[in-house]
Design a protein around this motif. Structure first.
Motif: not given
Length: 129
Positions: A63, A75, A77, A87, A106, A109, A126, A129
């Motif tokens: 991300l 970062e 995913q 994440r 870790w 999410y 949400d 990103s």
């Protein structure tokens, strides 16, 4: 090679499951700490093994990668079949073109509910990103 490029190569090699390429991004004596589980992974061979022996069914989406001076922050995913989406925020120290240490957080999410007392101040959702 820039430190951010080393980290990008690391994640790309993990995603493609090219374990030799993963090893080339790591110092022999790399040390990675996972604070959530308090695990410390010492040595290139152990870190490659942790990645290569993880059950399949996952992918990696990088991300963001940030140059933060002495460290590189990434970062990522990691969708995992039958588990959910992880994440990962990682802080990497890179020297001489290899990762020498890291700290990775870790988390699943959406795996935790927010605290009741904060609900009047926040919403659940949400953010792209």
């Amino acid at each position: 090679m820039e430190a951010t490029e080393v980290v990008r190569r690391y994640w790309s090699a993990v995603w493609s499951r090219d374990w030799n390429a993963v090893g080339r991004t790591l110092a022999d004596d790399v040390e990675v700490f996972w604070p959530v589980t308090r695990e410390i992974i010492r040595g290139r061979d152990n870190l490659v093994a942790v990645n290569s022996e993880h059950p399949n069914g996952w992918s990696i989406d990088v991300l963001n990668v940030y140059d933060a001076g002495d460290v590189v922050v990434s970062e990522v995913q990691v969708p995992q079949e039958d588990v959910g989406i992880f994440r990962v925020v990682s802080m990497w120290t890179v020297a001489d073109g290899v990762i020498v240490s890291g700290r990775e957080y870790w988390t699943l999410y959406g795996g935790e509910e927010g605290r009741d007392w904060r609900r009047k101040y926040s919403t659940v959702g949400d953010i792209p990103s």
